[in-house]
Design a protein around this motif. Sequence first.
Motif, PDB file in Angstrom:
ATOM      1  N   PHE A 161       0.828  -1.202   0.000  1.00  0.00           N
ATOM      2  CA  PHE A 161       0.000   0.000   0.000  1.00  0.00           C
ATOM      3  C   PHE A 161       0.863   1.254   0.000  1.00  0.00           C
ATOM      4  O   PHE A 161       0.630   2.190  -0.775  1.00  0.00           O
ATOM      5  CB  PHE A 161      -0.916  -0.030   1.215  1.00  0.00           C
ATOM      6  CG  PHE A 161      -1.834   1.153   1.345  1.00  0.00           C
ATOM      7  CD1 PHE A 161      -2.778   1.439   0.371  1.00  0.00           C
ATOM      8  CD2 PHE A 161      -1.751   1.989   2.455  1.00  0.00           C
ATOM      9  CE1 PHE A 161      -3.630   2.527   0.496  1.00  0.00           C
ATOM     10  CE2 PHE A 161      -2.595   3.071   2.583  1.00  0.00           C
ATOM     11  CZ  PHE A 161      -3.537   3.344   1.604  1.00  0.00           C
ATOM     12  N   ALA A 162       1.879   1.283   0.864  1.00  0.00           N
ATOM     13  CA  ALA A 162       2.768   2.452   0.944  1.00  0.00           C
ATOM     14  C   ALA A 162       3.463   2.708  -0.388  1.00  0.00           C
ATOM     15  O   ALA A 162       3.585   3.859  -0.827  1.00  0.00           O
ATOM     16  CB  ALA A 162       3.788   2.245   2.053  1.00  0.00           C
ATOM     17  N   ALA A 163       3.894   1.641  -1.048  1.00  0.00           N
ATOM     18  CA  ALA A 163       4.599   1.786  -2.324  1.00  0.00           C
ATOM     19  C   ALA A 163       3.717   2.390  -3.407  1.00  0.00           C
ATOM     20  O   ALA A 163       4.213   3.022  -4.353  1.00  0.00           O
ATOM     21  CB  ALA A 163       5.137   0.433  -2.777  1.00  0.00           C
ATOM     22  N   GLN A 164       2.390   2.224  -3.281  1.00  0.00           N
ATOM     23  CA  GLN A 164       1.473   2.736  -4.297  1.00  0.00           C
ATOM     24  C   GLN A 164       1.090   4.211  -4.098  1.00  0.00           C
ATOM     25  O   GLN A 164       0.486   4.813  -4.990  1.00  0.00           O
ATOM     26  CB  GLN A 164       0.196   1.894  -4.301  1.00  0.00           C
ATOM     27  CG  GLN A 164       0.377   0.476  -4.794  1.00  0.00           C
ATOM     28  CD  GLN A 164      -0.946  -0.263  -4.865  1.00  0.00           C
ATOM     29  OE1 GLN A 164      -1.940   0.239  -5.368  1.00  0.00           O
ATOM     30  NE2 GLN A 164      -0.961  -1.481  -4.354  1.00  0.00           N
ATOM     31  N   LEU A 165       1.381   4.776  -2.938  1.00  0.00           N
ATOM     32  CA  LEU A 165       0.893   6.121  -2.643  1.00  0.00           C
ATOM     33  C   LEU A 165       1.324   7.183  -3.660  1.00  0.00           C
ATOM     34  O   LEU A 165       0.504   8.030  -4.043  1.00  0.00           O
ATOM     35  CB  LEU A 165       1.303   6.535  -1.232  1.00  0.00           C
ATOM     36  CG  LEU A 165       0.551   5.855  -0.086  1.00  0.00           C
ATOM     37  CD1 LEU A 165       0.975   6.460   1.252  1.00  0.00           C
ATOM     38  CD2 LEU A 165      -0.959   5.982  -0.258  1.00  0.00           C
ATOM     39  N   PRO A 166       2.601   7.203  -4.120  1.00  0.00           N
ATOM     40  CA  PRO A 166       2.953   8.224  -5.127  1.00  0.00           C
ATOM     41  C   PRO A 166       2.113   8.108  -6.402  1.00  0.00           C
ATOM     42  O   PRO A 166       1.666   9.129  -6.948  1.00  0.00           O
ATOM     43  CB  PRO A 166       4.436   7.938  -5.393  1.00  0.00           C
ATOM     44  CG  PRO A 166       4.927   7.306  -4.126  1.00  0.00           C
ATOM     45  CD  PRO A 166       3.789   6.451  -3.660  1.00  0.00           C
TER      46      PRO A 166
ATOM     47  N   ILE B  99      -0.895   6.732  -6.655  1.00  0.00           N
ATOM     48  CA  ILE B  99      -2.270   7.098  -6.320  1.00  0.00           C
ATOM     49  C   ILE B  99      -2.418   8.612  -6.300  1.00  0.00           C
ATOM     50  O   ILE B  99      -3.398   9.169  -6.802  1.00  0.00           O
ATOM     51  CB  ILE B  99      -2.671   6.483  -4.963  1.00  0.00           C
ATOM     52  CG1 ILE B  99      -2.826   4.968  -5.092  1.00  0.00           C
ATOM     53  CG2 ILE B  99      -3.977   7.100  -4.452  1.00  0.00           C
ATOM     54  CD1 ILE B  99      -3.051   4.251  -3.776  1.00  0.00           C
ATOM     55  N   ARG B 100      -1.427   9.305  -5.729  1.00  0.00           N
ATOM     56  CA  ARG B 100      -1.507  10.771  -5.698  1.00  0.00           C
ATOM     57  C   ARG B 100      -1.528  11.340  -7.109  1.00  0.00           C
ATOM     58  O   ARG B 100      -2.274  12.289  -7.405  1.00  0.00           O
ATOM     59  CB  ARG B 100      -0.333  11.358  -4.913  1.00  0.00           C
ATOM     60  CG  ARG B 100      -0.479  12.876  -4.726  1.00  0.00           C
ATOM     61  CD  ARG B 100       0.715  13.505  -4.030  1.00  0.00           C
ATOM     62  NE  ARG B 100       0.421  14.892  -3.712  1.00  0.00           N
ATOM     63  CZ  ARG B 100       0.513  15.909  -4.557  1.00  0.00           C
ATOM     64  NH1 ARG B 100       0.907  15.674  -5.823  1.00  0.00           N
ATOM     65  NH2 ARG B 100       0.213  17.132  -4.193  1.00  0.00           N
ATOM     66  N   GLY B 101      -0.732  10.770  -8.009  1.00  0.00           N
ATOM     67  CA  GLY B 101      -0.725  11.253  -9.390  1.00  0.00           C
ATOM     68  C   GLY B 101      -2.080  11.114 -10.052  1.00  0.00           C
ATOM     69  O   GLY B 101      -2.547  12.028 -10.750  1.00  0.00           O
ATOM     70  N   VAL B 102      -2.739   9.977  -9.825  1.00  0.00           N
ATOM     71  CA  VAL B 102      -4.078   9.768 -10.389  1.00  0.00           C
ATOM     72  C   VAL B 102      -5.067  10.749  -9.771  1.00  0.00           C
ATOM     73  O   VAL B 102      -5.930  11.321 -10.460  1.00  0.00           O
ATOM     74  CB  VAL B 102      -4.528   8.311 -10.171  1.00  0.00           C
ATOM     75  CG1 VAL B 102      -5.981   8.122 -10.609  1.00  0.00           C
ATOM     76  CG2 VAL B 102      -3.630   7.353 -10.935  1.00  0.00           C
ATOM     77  N   LEU B 103      -4.954  10.972  -8.469  1.00  0.00           N
ATOM     78  CA  LEU B 103      -5.866  11.895  -7.793  1.00  0.00           C
ATOM     79  C   LEU B 103      -5.710  13.326  -8.307  1.00  0.00           C
ATOM     80  O   LEU B 103      -6.705  14.053  -8.421  1.00  0.00           O
ATOM     81  CB  LEU B 103      -5.634  11.857  -6.284  1.00  0.00           C
ATOM     82  CG  LEU B 103      -6.107  10.581  -5.583  1.00  0.00           C
ATOM     83  CD1 LEU B 103      -5.650  10.568  -4.131  1.00  0.00           C
ATOM     84  CD2 LEU B 103      -7.624  10.453  -5.662  1.00  0.00           C
TER      85      LEU B 103
ATOM     86  N   ARG C 173      -9.906   5.513  -4.004  1.00  0.00           N
ATOM     87  CA  ARG C 173      -8.634   5.042  -4.560  1.00  0.00           C
ATOM     88  C   ARG C 173      -7.769   4.399  -3.468  1.00  0.00           C
ATOM     89  O   ARG C 173      -7.068   3.408  -3.725  1.00  0.00           O
ATOM     90  CB  ARG C 173      -7.912   6.188  -5.259  1.00  0.00           C
ATOM     91  CG  ARG C 173      -8.698   6.726  -6.465  1.00  0.00           C
ATOM     92  CD  ARG C 173      -7.821   7.232  -7.566  1.00  0.00           C
ATOM     93  NE  ARG C 173      -8.593   7.841  -8.645  1.00  0.00           N
ATOM     94  CZ  ARG C 173      -9.206   7.164  -9.615  1.00  0.00           C
ATOM     95  NH1 ARG C 173      -9.162   5.835  -9.631  1.00  0.00           N
ATOM     96  NH2 ARG C 173      -9.870   7.807 -10.569  1.00  0.00           N
ATOM     97  N   LEU C 174      -7.820   4.923  -2.270  1.00  0.00           N
ATOM     98  CA  LEU C 174      -7.100   4.302  -1.164  1.00  0.00           C
ATOM     99  C   LEU C 174      -7.756   2.968  -0.779  1.00  0.00           C
ATOM    100  O   LEU C 174      -7.072   1.959  -0.561  1.00  0.00           O
ATOM    101  CB  LEU C 174      -7.063   5.246   0.029  1.00  0.00           C
ATOM    102  CG  LEU C 174      -6.288   6.555  -0.198  1.00  0.00           C
ATOM    103  CD1 LEU C 174      -6.479   7.502   0.971  1.00  0.00           C
ATOM    104  CD2 LEU C 174      -4.806   6.281  -0.432  1.00  0.00           C
ATOM    105  N   ALA C 175      -9.088   2.972  -0.709  1.00  0.00           N
ATOM    106  CA  ALA C 175      -9.809   1.747  -0.359  1.00  0.00           C
ATOM    107  C   ALA C 175      -9.591   0.663  -1.411  1.00  0.00           C
ATOM    108  O   ALA C 175      -9.420  -0.524  -1.080  1.00  0.00           O
ATOM    109  CB  ALA C 175     -11.298   2.042  -0.202  1.00  0.00           C
ATOM    110  N   HIS C 176      -9.606   1.049  -2.687  1.00  0.00           N
ATOM    111  CA  HIS C 176      -9.434   0.062  -3.765  1.00  0.00           C
ATOM    112  C   HIS C 176      -8.058  -0.600  -3.683  1.00  0.00           C
ATOM    113  O   HIS C 176      -7.935  -1.824  -3.872  1.00  0.00           O
ATOM    114  CB  HIS C 176      -9.609   0.744  -5.122  1.00  0.00           C
ATOM    115  CG  HIS C 176      -9.457  -0.197  -6.286  1.00  0.00           C
ATOM    116  ND1 HIS C 176     -10.399  -1.160  -6.598  1.00  0.00           N
ATOM    117  CD2 HIS C 176      -8.468  -0.337  -7.209  1.00  0.00           C
ATOM    118  CE1 HIS C 176     -10.004  -1.843  -7.655  1.00  0.00           C
ATOM    119  NE2 HIS C 176      -8.824  -1.362  -8.048  1.00  0.00           N
ATOM    120  N   ALA C 177      -7.029   0.198  -3.402  1.00  0.00           N
ATOM    121  CA  ALA C 177      -5.686  -0.374  -3.279  1.00  0.00           C
ATOM    122  C   ALA C 177      -5.638  -1.404  -2.158  1.00  0.00           C
ATOM    123  O   ALA C 177      -5.077  -2.496  -2.325  1.00  0.00           O
ATOM    124  CB  ALA C 177      -4.671   0.742  -3.024  1.00  0.00           C
ATOM    125  N   LEU C 178      -6.240  -1.097  -1.027  1.00  0.00           N
ATOM    126  CA  LEU C 178      -6.266  -2.039   0.096  1.00  0.00           C
ATOM    127  C   LEU C 178      -7.109  -3.273  -0.241  1.00  0.00           C
ATOM    128  O   LEU C 178      -6.762  -4.400   0.127  1.00  0.00           O
ATOM    129  CB  LEU C 178      -6.808  -1.346   1.343  1.00  0.00           C
ATOM    130  CG  LEU C 178      -5.872  -0.309   1.970  1.00  0.00           C
ATOM    131  CD1 LEU C 178      -6.609   0.511   3.018  1.00  0.00           C
ATOM    132  CD2 LEU C 178      -4.650  -0.987   2.586  1.00  0.00           C
TER     133      LEU C 178
END
Length: 311
Positions: A124-129, A131-135, A169-174
């Motif tokens: 999850f942590a690795a995906q945050l950058p 995810i932020r770009g998509v947001l 987007r955070l929930a989907h990643a989890l």
Amino acid sequence: MSGKIALLRPPGAKSGKLDLGPIVAELRHSRDITHNIRLGGKVTEVPSATAIAEILDGIVTSLFPTHLGPHGLAHGSVDLFVTNTLATAFARLSDQIGRGLQFDAKGLASLEVQRRSETIIKGFAAQLPAIRGVLVNDLRAAQRRDASADSLAEVLICHPGSRAIIHHRLAHALHVLGARFVARIIAALAHASTGIDIHPGARIGQGFFTSRGMGIVIGETAVIGENVCLHQGVTLGESEITPAGGPQRRRLRHPVVEDNVVIHAGASILGRITIGAGSIIGGNVWLTRSVAPGSVITQAAHAVSTIHSLD
């Protein structure tokens, strides 16, 4: 304690006490014996919605620290603030994920629960950058489409649709990583605060925009392409009545909405159908069939085409 409480009574009424002992005993009997719904019949600690809301707030703030962080946060202190905020959030999230895994993957040993929790946190942590770009693309799409929005900051802070898609987007990643219970709680928190109900299993492309957003429902297996706009009250749901034996879980039962589609207020798109790219679906349309790319479906036209198909 005696188990009795004083009752508030109107002036002139006789004083009295309520004996809670028998009620508490019956509730215990219901919990332990007659209506026991506990996992494996035992008390199991469930994820805390209150704790997850606080954790989520920290993660979202870390994604947009200069907009959502503390007042007066100096430019040179942003990285330190993000580091500390994420470290605290992830330590707490790991515990909540572990609680949820007891329900997501029943029968896991405690060491395996801990191992999986740590793996999910790292992924999850690795995906945050990313995810932020998509947001950011979602926020830009909202600013382009919303004539009343003067800045990205306004969209981020004031727009309920932005809050909903950030949560999603955070929930989907989890959800994809296996923390399904925690993901559902995040979705429920977003629904409660925005009126927008998106199952964490739904796949949504970037540039997603909801106008107003209240009453939007997006089901678990829905797939939404890029630059899609949904107005308030849109449903991407199932077309079939739940069978007597219960729902067929994980079956593809929700719509596919391709790129650059606009669906207007109150439309219901039901079943595993496809809305072709660039289509426009009018308000209050009830649609249970696929439509070709570039289609324009209005309520009146859809009613006429349905009648002709029955002839």
